[in-house]
Design an enzyme around this catalytic site. Structure first.
Site, PDB file in Angstrom:
ATOM      1  N   ASP A 191      24.666 -20.679  28.313  1.00  0.00           N
ATOM      2  CA  ASP A 191      24.931 -19.470  27.659  1.00  0.00           C
ATOM      3  C   ASP A 191      25.232 -20.115  26.063  1.00  0.00           C
ATOM      4  O   ASP A 191      24.346 -20.780  25.902  1.00  0.00           O
ATOM      5  CB  ASP A 191      26.119 -18.658  27.972  1.00  0.00           C
TER       6      ASP A 191
ATOM      7  N   TYR B   1      27.801 -12.843  18.544  1.00  0.00           N
ATOM      8  CA  TYR B   1      26.478 -12.025  18.417  1.00  0.00           C
ATOM      9  C   TYR B   1      26.126 -11.592  17.226  1.00  0.00           C
ATOM     10  O   TYR B   1      25.054 -11.404  16.705  1.00  0.00           O
ATOM     11  CB  TYR B   1      26.487 -11.005  19.685  1.00  0.00           C
TER      12      TYR B   1
ATOM     13  N   HIS C 283      24.000 -17.892  36.384  1.00  0.00           N
ATOM     14  CA  HIS C 283      24.524 -18.110  35.067  1.00  0.00           C
ATOM     15  C   HIS C 283      25.699 -18.782  34.764  1.00  0.00           C
ATOM     16  O   HIS C 283      25.797 -19.579  33.936  1.00  0.00           O
ATOM     17  CB  HIS C 283      24.404 -16.520  34.228  1.00  0.00           C
TER      18      HIS C 283
END
Length: 384
Positions: free
Chosen positions: A181, A308, A362
């Site tokens: 990630d 983000y 993930h």
């Protein structure tokens, strides 16, 4: 000699924080739901009620707090920001230092099972000489690290802080780096700019450039990857849009409602894992809630989602055609969000080790810690 002061740290959550949490859970106001839609619109209402009831009546934070505190925790002030990290020393001879970087919506809790496998391989069926000193920091704004109060705390800035942690604070001349990630982006960035200080990098999510072929030149593997990418962008990037544009607005709800926070995070653990639609095939309620708890008790959902925003407005790679030459290993788990073709990966990285895993998703360090640990040992064990 290390030039950055390091202080021991212990996780100790005040009783008042846990009491407040219980009271908020008792007052949870659940939304409605379109009948018979399962998880199509988001996290399923029946499952959320079940999870909140377990959280209220059975979940024991103190048990998990004690388990986390079995590891050696520290904090270091790096350029004005406190960085929390686990530093577990090897049980074997001549270990390599290994930096493990997590992502969102994960925490250092992702590494609970894999750390002992890497520091004490002899106790887990591997050779004692395949051990590591493991350093697992909480990203800035995540978990027990400090909350950044400046703009542009992006991949580049975090990479520099982690490099200083390894070289200046801990005094390692060379180290290994691994991540998934955001941790994969940070690891890749370290490989891009600090290759001389690295044995190599290992990632379980690959960030590659765009396509360079015309439609008729694409292989079936490339067409499948692009179709998966299109589907992900169309159906699964709502969280990216809000976190990358208006994270502050989102934070008022998630920082105030434990049920809201859990719903936002747990839905990703179901969607992104190799669980075939049943999140508890891969994670227990205790695992899911302990990860959520770290966000709740530290009030880091806002500071974590800002990454983000910073990455969107201050991007890491302005030139995606530049190849990262540091020796690179890629572990591809079938349930991962995106799995680019090897040809594309080799255009972006100096791929020297490529493993297609039989299972996992993930959250590889939680889902398949042994598969990931074995692959890490295999790759770094061959590097001098």
């Amino acid at each position: 000699m290390p030039s950055i002061k390091i202080e021991p740290f212990k996780i100790q959550v005040a009783d008042a924080v846990l009491k407040d949490l219980r009271e908020r859970l008792d007052r949870t106001r659940f939304p409605d739901e379109v009948p018979d839609t399962g998880w199509e619109y988001g996290i399923n209402l029946a499952y959320m009620k079940e999870l909140v009831e377990y959280w209220r009546t059975k979940y024991d934070w103190r048990k998990h707090e004690a388990q986390l505190n079995r590891f050696a925790h520290f904090k270091a002030n790096i350029d004005g920001l406190e960085i929390h990290f686990i530093h577990e020393k090897s049980r074997g001879p001549n270990p390599k230092p290994l930096l493990l970087s997590h992502g969102w919506p994960g925490t250092i809790y992702e590494f609970m099972e894999i750390i002992p496998m890497l520091t004490d391989p002899a106790a887990h069926g591997a050779g004692a000489d395949q051990s590591f000193d493991v350093i697992a920091p909480s990203l800035p704004g995540y978990g027990f690290s400090g909350h950044p109060t400046v703009r542009a705390m992006n991949i580049q800035a975090i990479g520099e802080k982690f490099h200083k942690l390894m070289t200046e604070a801990l005094g390692y001349k060379r180290y290994c780096a691994q991540g998934g990630d955001w941790g994969s982006a940070i690891t890749s960035r370290l490989g891009e700019v600090h290759g001389d200080s690295l044995y190599g990098i290992h990632v379980n999510l690959l960030f590659v450039g765009g396509r360079t072929k015309r439609e008729g030149e694409l292989t079936n593997e490339e067409k499948l990857f692009l179709a998966d990418l299109d589907s992900f962008r169309r159906e699964e990037t709502g969280y990216q849009q809000i976190q990358g544009t208006k994270p502050q607005t989102l934070a008022y709800g998630l920082n105030d409602s434990p049920a809201g926070l859990a719903a936002w995070i747990v839905e990703k653990f179901r969607t992104w894992s190799d669980c075939a639609g049943d999140v508890e095939r891969r994670f227990t309620k205790d695992q899911l809630l302990t990860n959520v708890m770290i966000y709740w008790i530290t009030q880091t959902i806002n500071s974590s989602t800002r990454l983000y925003y910073e990455s969107r407005h201050h991007p890491w790679r302005t030139d995606s055609t530049k190849r990262i030459e540091t020796p690179t290993a890629a572990a591809l788990f079938p349930g991962e969000i995106l799995k680019p073709p090897r040809e594309w990966a080799e255009q972006a990285f100096n791929i020297q080790h490529w493993t297609v895993m039989p299972r996992g998703g993930h959250f590889a360090a939680m889902e398949e810690p042994k598969l990931l640990a074995d692959d890490i040992r295999d790759f770094f064990g061959r590097l001098k």
